[in-house]
Design an enzyme around this catalytic site. Structure first.
Site, mmCIF file in Angstrom:
data_model
loop_
_atom_site.group_PDB
_atom_site.id
_atom_site.type_symbol
_atom_site.label_atom_id
_atom_site.label_comp_id
_atom_site.label_asym_id
_atom_site.label_seq_id
_atom_site.Cartn_x
_atom_site.Cartn_y
_atom_site.Cartn_z
ATOM 1 N N TRP A 253 7.295 -0.306 4.175
ATOM 2 C CA TRP A 253 7.913 0.278 2.968
ATOM 3 C C TRP A 253 9.341 0.727 3.215
ATOM 4 O O TRP A 253 10.097 0.940 2.302
ATOM 5 C CB TRP A 253 7.059 1.437 2.449
ATOM 6 C CG TRP A 253 7.239 2.733 3.185
ATOM 7 C CD1 TRP A 253 6.720 3.055 4.407
ATOM 8 C CD2 TRP A 253 7.988 3.872 2.755
ATOM 9 N NE1 TRP A 253 7.086 4.320 4.763
ATOM 10 C CE2 TRP A 253 7.872 4.857 3.755
ATOM 11 C CE3 TRP A 253 8.741 4.169 1.619
ATOM 12 C CZ2 TRP A 253 8.480 6.101 3.672
ATOM 13 C CZ3 TRP A 253 9.352 5.416 1.531
ATOM 14 C CH2 TRP A 253 9.231 6.370 2.545
ATOM 15 N N ARG B 6 1.226 0.629 15.183
ATOM 16 C CA ARG B 6 0.901 0.509 13.758
ATOM 17 C C ARG B 6 1.326 -0.866 13.248
ATOM 18 O O ARG B 6 2.020 -1.606 13.941
ATOM 19 C CB ARG B 6 1.570 1.619 12.955
ATOM 20 C CG ARG B 6 3.065 1.655 13.061
ATOM 21 C CD ARG B 6 3.653 2.923 12.489
ATOM 22 N NE ARG B 6 3.589 2.925 11.034
ATOM 23 C CZ ARG B 6 4.475 3.553 10.249
ATOM 24 N NH1 ARG B 6 5.495 4.208 10.786
ATOM 25 N NH2 ARG B 6 4.360 3.534 8.942
ATOM 26 N N SER C 104 13.889 6.768 -13.053
ATOM 27 C CA SER C 104 12.794 7.550 -13.628
ATOM 28 C C SER C 104 12.693 8.922 -12.963
ATOM 29 O O SER C 104 12.587 9.942 -13.642
ATOM 30 C CB SER C 104 11.489 6.762 -13.461
ATOM 31 O OG SER C 104 10.385 7.593 -13.640
ATOM 32 N N SER C 105 12.753 8.929 -11.624
ATOM 33 C CA SER C 105 12.617 10.201 -10.901
ATOM 34 C C SER C 105 13.779 11.135 -11.177
ATOM 35 O O SER C 105 13.587 12.344 -11.335
ATOM 36 C CB SER C 105 12.537 9.952 -9.392
ATOM 37 O OG SER C 105 11.340 9.319 -9.073
ATOM 38 N N GLU D 37 11.952 13.156 0.937
ATOM 39 C CA GLU D 37 10.894 12.544 0.134
ATOM 40 C C GLU D 37 9.514 13.058 0.554
ATOM 41 O O GLU D 37 8.645 13.298 -0.267
ATOM 42 C CB GLU D 37 10.969 11.014 0.268
ATOM 43 C CG GLU D 37 9.772 10.249 -0.272
ATOM 44 C CD GLU D 37 9.667 10.276 -1.792
ATOM 45 O OE1 GLU D 37 10.654 10.678 -2.441
ATOM 46 O OE2 GLU D 37 8.610 9.915 -2.309
ATOM 47 N N LYS E 260 3.560 29.947 5.028
ATOM 48 C CA LYS E 260 2.773 29.600 3.845
ATOM 49 C C LYS E 260 1.273 29.613 4.154
ATOM 50 O O LYS E 260 0.484 30.168 3.400
ATOM 51 C CB LYS E 260 3.192 28.228 3.292
ATOM 52 C CG LYS E 260 4.644 28.181 2.849
ATOM 53 C CD LYS E 260 4.917 27.072 1.864
ATOM 54 C CE LYS E 260 4.386 27.381 0.501
ATOM 55 N NZ LYS E 260 5.235 28.258 -0.296
ATOM 56 N N HIS F 234 0.849 -1.202 0.000
ATOM 57 C CA HIS F 234 0.000 0.000 0.000
ATOM 58 C C HIS F 234 0.885 1.254 0.000
ATOM 59 O O HIS F 234 0.691 2.161 -0.807
ATOM 60 C CB HIS F 234 -0.920 -0.007 1.220
ATOM 61 C CG HIS F 234 -1.569 1.309 1.507
ATOM 62 N ND1 HIS F 234 -2.528 1.857 0.688
ATOM 63 C CD2 HIS F 234 -1.396 2.207 2.515
ATOM 64 C CE1 HIS F 234 -2.915 3.035 1.180
ATOM 65 N NE2 HIS F 234 -2.237 3.265 2.287
ATOM 66 N N ASP G 31 7.978 22.893 -25.087
ATOM 67 C CA ASP G 31 7.912 21.512 -24.585
ATOM 68 C C ASP G 31 8.882 21.424 -23.417
ATOM 69 O O ASP G 31 9.471 22.423 -23.017
ATOM 70 C CB ASP G 31 8.305 20.508 -25.686
ATOM 71 C CG ASP G 31 7.688 19.131 -25.427
ATOM 72 O OD1 ASP G 31 7.840 18.617 -24.304
ATOM 73 O OD2 ASP G 31 7.045 18.572 -26.342
ATOM 74 N N TYR H 60 8.839 15.905 1.621
ATOM 75 C CA TYR H 60 8.658 17.248 1.063
ATOM 76 C C TYR H 60 8.589 17.214 -0.444
ATOM 77 O O TYR H 60 7.992 18.096 -1.068
ATOM 78 C CB TYR H 60 9.736 18.193 1.605
ATOM 79 C CG TYR H 60 9.442 18.471 3.059
ATOM 80 C CD1 TYR H 60 8.560 19.483 3.406
ATOM 81 C CD2 TYR H 60 9.939 17.650 4.063
ATOM 82 C CE1 TYR H 60 8.198 19.693 4.724
ATOM 83 C CE2 TYR H 60 9.587 17.850 5.383
ATOM 84 C CZ TYR H 60 8.721 18.880 5.708
ATOM 85 O OH TYR H 60 8.359 19.073 7.011
ATOM 86 N N THR I 64 6.555 26.792 7.249
ATOM 87 C CA THR I 64 5.271 26.187 6.888
ATOM 88 C C THR I 64 4.132 27.082 7.351
ATOM 89 O O THR I 64 3.146 27.278 6.632
ATOM 90 C CB THR I 64 5.142 24.789 7.516
ATOM 91 O OG1 THR I 64 6.344 24.069 7.258
ATOM 92 C CG2 THR I 64 3.975 24.030 6.929
ATOM 93 N N HIS J 271 13.154 11.597 4.540
ATOM 94 C CA HIS J 271 12.500 12.820 4.967
ATOM 95 C C HIS J 271 12.340 13.840 3.864
ATOM 96 O O HIS J 271 11.245 14.353 3.663
ATOM 97 C CB HIS J 271 13.063 13.433 6.235
ATOM 98 C CG HIS J 271 12.028 14.367 6.787
ATOM 99 N ND1 HIS J 271 10.887 13.909 7.387
ATOM 100 C CD2 HIS J 271 11.871 15.703 6.684
ATOM 101 C CE1 HIS J 271 10.085 14.919 7.657
ATOM 102 N NE2 HIS J 271 10.654 16.020 7.248
ATOM 103 N N SER K 71 -1.015 27.491 -4.235
ATOM 104 C CA SER K 71 -0.676 28.891 -4.467
ATOM 105 C C SER K 71 -1.160 29.383 -5.832
ATOM 106 O O SER K 71 -1.172 30.585 -6.090
ATOM 107 C CB SER K 71 0.839 29.107 -4.359
ATOM 108 O OG SER K 71 1.288 28.678 -3.097
ATOM 109 N N HIS L 196 14.670 12.437 13.002
ATOM 110 C CA HIS L 196 13.474 12.523 13.849
ATOM 111 C C HIS L 196 12.547 11.323 13.613
ATOM 112 O O HIS L 196 11.555 11.172 14.298
ATOM 113 C CB HIS L 196 12.745 13.867 13.691
ATOM 114 C CG HIS L 196 12.084 14.088 12.367
ATOM 115 N ND1 HIS L 196 11.928 15.316 11.815
ATOM 116 C CD2 HIS L 196 11.539 13.227 11.480
ATOM 117 C CE1 HIS L 196 11.299 15.207 10.653
ATOM 118 N NE2 HIS L 196 11.054 13.947 10.430
ATOM 119 N N HIS L 197 12.880 10.523 12.598
ATOM 120 C CA HIS L 197 12.152 9.257 12.428
ATOM 121 C C HIS L 197 12.724 8.176 13.337
ATOM 122 O O HIS L 197 12.254 7.045 13.324
ATOM 123 C CB HIS L 197 12.234 8.784 10.978
ATOM 124 C CG HIS L 197 11.556 9.710 10.018
ATOM 125 N ND1 HIS L 197 10.267 9.532 9.608
ATOM 126 C CD2 HIS L 197 11.976 10.845 9.417
ATOM 127 C CE1 HIS L 197 9.920 10.506 8.773
ATOM 128 N NE2 HIS L 197 10.941 11.314 8.653
#
Lengths: 378, 523
Positions: B140, B448, B167-168, B253, B329, B73, B102, B255, B326, B251, B266, B300-301
């Site tokens: 994951w 979890r 790809s990314s 990722e 924003k 998932h 293009d 963002y 943040t 992390h 925006s 922090h993870h």
């Protein structure tokens, strides 16, 4: 115009809520909903709860102010009210203001957080030590100061998990041998693991720490209130991650001393029983109990689970006895089959091997004595 | 601002059009449709999870298969649904918004898309290899030593992560090259639409972190098969090394999946407020500082792994600091709405929902940053609630806002507004009913990634499961609306929305196959 349209849009939706709402209400009224951290029983747990409540309140206030303004704006500044849009696109003073204010709030949160954290990490001057080792999928508790160690496994019967029996009050939160500690004493907890990373978590005690194979981590707790506190493994550790609960039994120091004595007597009795000769019935009965550990992978009836092999009619369980004892004692490298030599005593291994060779349609008739296992260990 | 639409009709038709296309619009469409497909695949896995968790006890899965579902998932939603959706939006919109004909590297663009379906075929195929261990069941994050124990699914996931990474990275290079080189004359960086800014920064984050992820999983691969012990203490390695390297990717990722959403919001809010974006400069600085901070907060993870005090303090302070940009924003969006003349078409509804719900996720993010409290939140359902508020009611909601906002531009037809609003409200009810109760069970002590739970968590889990089904099935409404809009409907004007500003709205709807062959001039 837009306003009228949006009203008619809400029509079916409010009807839906009206239909579903009452259906949910009885549940709402009947259920005992727990919405916050459980009441702590340690000073650190208490500090965490206060910190949590403090941040919750700060967040709630910020939330109400910011979104109060937003919904005010949504209600007032809409085209359907004939509002002409303003043209401003910045205001330096305002922007500096809402950069600095959040920063100051953060400093306000950081100060008590730092103080609590410093206290949490100080495991010095402890009264006793318990070493906690994570296994797939149970816990082992060592009391180096008292010379006691034992495993603590899930005590909920499989029938309850599979829905064949009614679930008990402490479903999935009950173990055979709880961790017993005295109240009012600073207990240093050391954590490590045998196989993969686990995490030991008891919410009421306010301790969560990863148990990492090959490394020692530590934490401490001083439980102030006698009682039974329940928790679970918090780091995904494979198939039965959800089935390795933690139960802490906090007792008075006197009761704790009595418990230590009783534990030592049990160890002596177990050593004596390893020397006697066991009958088939005794071994089968004991083996059936011990097999619960094996059933996690090999199935309640030896039928195997997914990629894990079945025991019914298997080469190991019907072939030579020595090879069977060997794989239970020493495991099979490169697979999930662990070495149980360090986890089970001679009687348990003899019993479980006997059980596996004479169950699930396996009819070898072999009877393995503890002495045989003892010999195989050398 | 004149545009000359050359009509090239020599491009192939049928399947070859899509296989060989180098056109940013076609590739954008491919990315978006692929992402929609994966959204449903990942959603199906989620519904398996929620069905199992509807009541205590094991009903429809065994624990091993349950772990495969949670792992797949996440992998499918992150790498298959959210990220490709943003890349699809970038492909469609960046050239239109900065006045380029293009993307800068069209052939590479084709390749970076067509790697993806094969990467996912590889990963999803592991579900059919149940006898060899099935799909990865490690979460994951693929933490060793658990991932070293795992079956063939882990290998397949590692290879597909390599492919997605390529790809990314190609996509990111393309975005950077396009934005830096192909802006219309007069469009300085500080005049760029905010969506372009957010993607420029996202692309740099992708370049920084995807190779790191590839390295981490490659080390797992060699630990599994070639006798190395990077993450095995018995061989001199360290399981925590993996976590540090993984979260150095993981992390930023997060963002990568939220900055483009900031960009979208925006664009949408000023349009429907009929007022320019408030504080353009501070918005840009906020994105840049969020991106910088996101690269120095990874541990922090890992607050519960036993880091030294100084490490915990540094990562706590740095993480808390992210709340400042943040917050800027959110305040700026609010100030954009303030004294505007708002209307509430579906894109605006999704945008407002984003600001509201993302802020819930942001505030719970502040809570999990506080180390002592995080010892309670970590790896509990509170964290599950937190990151779903950021990624679903945040990123996914922003993608819906973008889809409704630009759909008339892409198809030339207005979508059915009434159906759009039904989709919006059902989605809102469904997702909040799913994710909000998770805060409570998490605080009450539910870890979890468990297939079965203690009786005290039953009620809230039932709410979540009911919500998940409402949320999941109401997305079929979106598919219906999409088909309806593609096939016909009221003709959309060039500007589409009364308050829309920017180059893409100067083109007819739908834009010609090749647009801005002559660059527009921005004053």
């Amino acid at each position: 115009m837009c306003f009228v349209r949006s009203r008619s849009r809400r029509g079916p939706l409010s009807r839906l809520i009206a239909a579903v709402g009452p259906a949910l209400l009885p549940g709402l009224a009947a259920a005992d909903y727990k919405v916050n951290l459980p009441p702590p029983v340690t000073p650190i747990g208490e500090q965490i709860l206060q910190l949590h409540n403090l941040i919750m309140i700060i967040c709630a206030v910020i939330f109400v102010i910011v979104f109060g303004l937003m919904f005010y704006s949504i209600a007032r500044h809409r085209k359907s009210r004939g509002v002409k849009p303003a043209a401003f696109d910045g205001n330096s003073k305002l922007e500096v203001f809402w950069t600095i204010i959040p920063f100051l709030i953060l400093v306000g949160i950081a100060i008590p957080s730092t103080a609590t954290l410093i206290e949490m990490t100080d495991t010095s001057k402890s009264d006793m030590t318990v070493k906690i080792t994570g296994y797939q999928w149970r816990w082992r508790y060592d009391y180096p100061d008292h010379g006691i160690n034992f495993f603590s496994s899930l005590a909920t019967p499989r029938e309850q998990i599979e829905g064949a029996a009614e679930k008990g009050e402490n479903y999935l939160l009950e173990v055979d041998n709880p961790l017993v500690v005295p109240v009012g004493k600073k207990v240093r907890l050391l954590f490590t693991a045998n196989d993969v990373i686990h995490a030991w978590w008891v919410p009421e005690v306010g301790v969560k720490k990863d148990a990492i194979p090959g490394f020692l981590t530590d934490a401490w707790m001083t439980i102030e209130k006698p009682g039974v506190y329940r928790g679970q493994c918090a780091e995904l550790c494979g198939k039965d991650h959800g089935f390795m609960p933690i139960v802490v039994n906090a007792v008075t120091p006197e009761e704790f001393d009595k418990w230590v004595v009783a534990q030592k007597q049990q160890v002596a009795a177990a050593a004596a029983s390893a020397d006697k000769t066991w009958t088939m019935e005794e071994l089968m009965a004991r083996g059936k109990q011990v097999y619960q550990t094996c059933a996690a992978c090999h199935g309640a009836n030896g039928e195997g689970v997914g990629p894990f092999p079945k025991l019914a009619g298997s080469k190991i369980a019907t072939g030579p006895v020595d090879a069977h004892i060997d794989i239970v004692l020493n495991g099979k490298p490169g697979t999930a089959m662990q070495a149980f030599g360090g986890q089970l005593n001679d009687v348990d291994i003899a019993a479980v091997v006997t059980f596996e060779r004479n169950s699930f349609g396996n009819k070898t008739g072999d009877l393995v004595q503890p002495a045989q296992v003892k010999a195989a260990r050398k | 601002m004149a545009t000359v639409a050359h009509h090239h009709d020599e491009h192939p038709t049928g399947i070859t059009r899509w296989l060989f296309t180098t056109n940013h619009k076609d590739i954008g469409t491919l990315y978006l449709l692929f992402s929609l497909l994966m959204f449903f695949v990942g959603g199906t896995f989620a519904l398996v999870i929620r069905t199992e968790l509807f009541q205590p006890g094991l009903q429809i899965t065994d624990p091993h298969f349950f772990n495969q579902m949670t792992t797949m998932h996440a992998l499918v939603m992150i790498f298959g649904a959210i990220m490709p959706a943003f890349v699809g939006l970038a492909n469609w919109q960046l050239p239109l918004m900065i006045g380029a004909p293009d993307m800068a590297l069209p052939r590479m663009n084709n390749w970076s898309f067509w790697i993806l379906p094969f990467a996912f075929m590889l990963m999803l195929s592991s579900l059919f290899l149940q006898d060899a261990g099935g799909a990865p069941a490690t979460g994951w994050t693929l933490y060793p030593p658990l991932s070293v124990q795992g079956g063939i699914g882990v290998d397949l996931a590692i290879f597909s992560i390599h492919m997605m990474g390529i790809s990314s990275v190609l996509g990111a290079i393309n975005v950077i090259a396009t934005i830096l080189n192909m802006r219309a004359p007069g469009m300085t960086l500080m005049k760029m639409p905010m969506f372009a800014w957010s993607w420029l920064i996202t692309a740099f984050l992708l370049l920084l972190t995807m190779p790191v992820l590839a390295g981490a999983v490659t080390m797992v691969l060699t630990d599994r098969h070639f006798g190395t012990s990077f993450f095995d203490a018995a061989g001199g390695g360290d399981p925590l090394l993996y976590q540090h390297v993984f979260w150095f990717f993981g992390h930023p990722e997060v963002y990568i999946m939220i900055l483009p959403a900031f960009g979208i919001i925006s664009q949408v809010i000023p349009t429907f407020s009929r007022k320019p974006l408030f504080g353009y400069h501070s918005m840009v600085y906020a994105i840049v500082s969020i991106a910088f901070l996101s690269s120095v907060v990874w541990a922090h993870h890992m607050f519960t792994v036993g880091m030294p005090l100084a490490g915990e303090l540094f990562f706590m302070y740095a993480t808390m600091l992210i709340a400042v940009p943040t917050g800027v924003k959110v305040f700026n969006w609010l100030a954009t709405m303030w004294r505007g003349a708002m209307t509430f078409e579906t894109p605006m509804l999704f945008a407002i929902a984003f600001v509201f719900l993302f802020t819930i996720g942001g505030l719970s993010g502040l809570m999990v940053a506080v180390v002592p409290a995080d010892f309670q939140y970590h790896d509990s359902y509170f964290v599950v609630a937190h990151f779903h508020y950021v990624l679903v009611t945040g990123a996914a909601v922003a993608i819906f806002a973008a889809a409704y906002y630009w759909l008339p531009k892409w198809t030339g037809h207005m979508y059915n507004e009434k159906l759009g609003k039904w989709h919006f409200w059902l989605t809102m009810i469904g997702m909040n009913l799913t994710f909000f109760p998770m805060h409570f069970v998490g605080l009450a002590g539910m870890p979890r990634r468990i297939p079965d739970y203690a009786l005290q968590f039953t009620d809230f889990n039932q709410w979540s499961s009911i919500g998940a089904f409402i949320f999941g099935f109401s997305q079929l409404l979106f598919v219906y609306l999409l088909i309806q809009t593609i096939r016909g409907g009221k003709k959309a004007s060039a500007r589409v929305w009364e308050g829309a500003e920017g180059l893409e709205w100067t083109l007819p709807s739908p834009p010609p196959y090749h647009s801005f062959s002559t660059a527009p001039v921005v004053k």
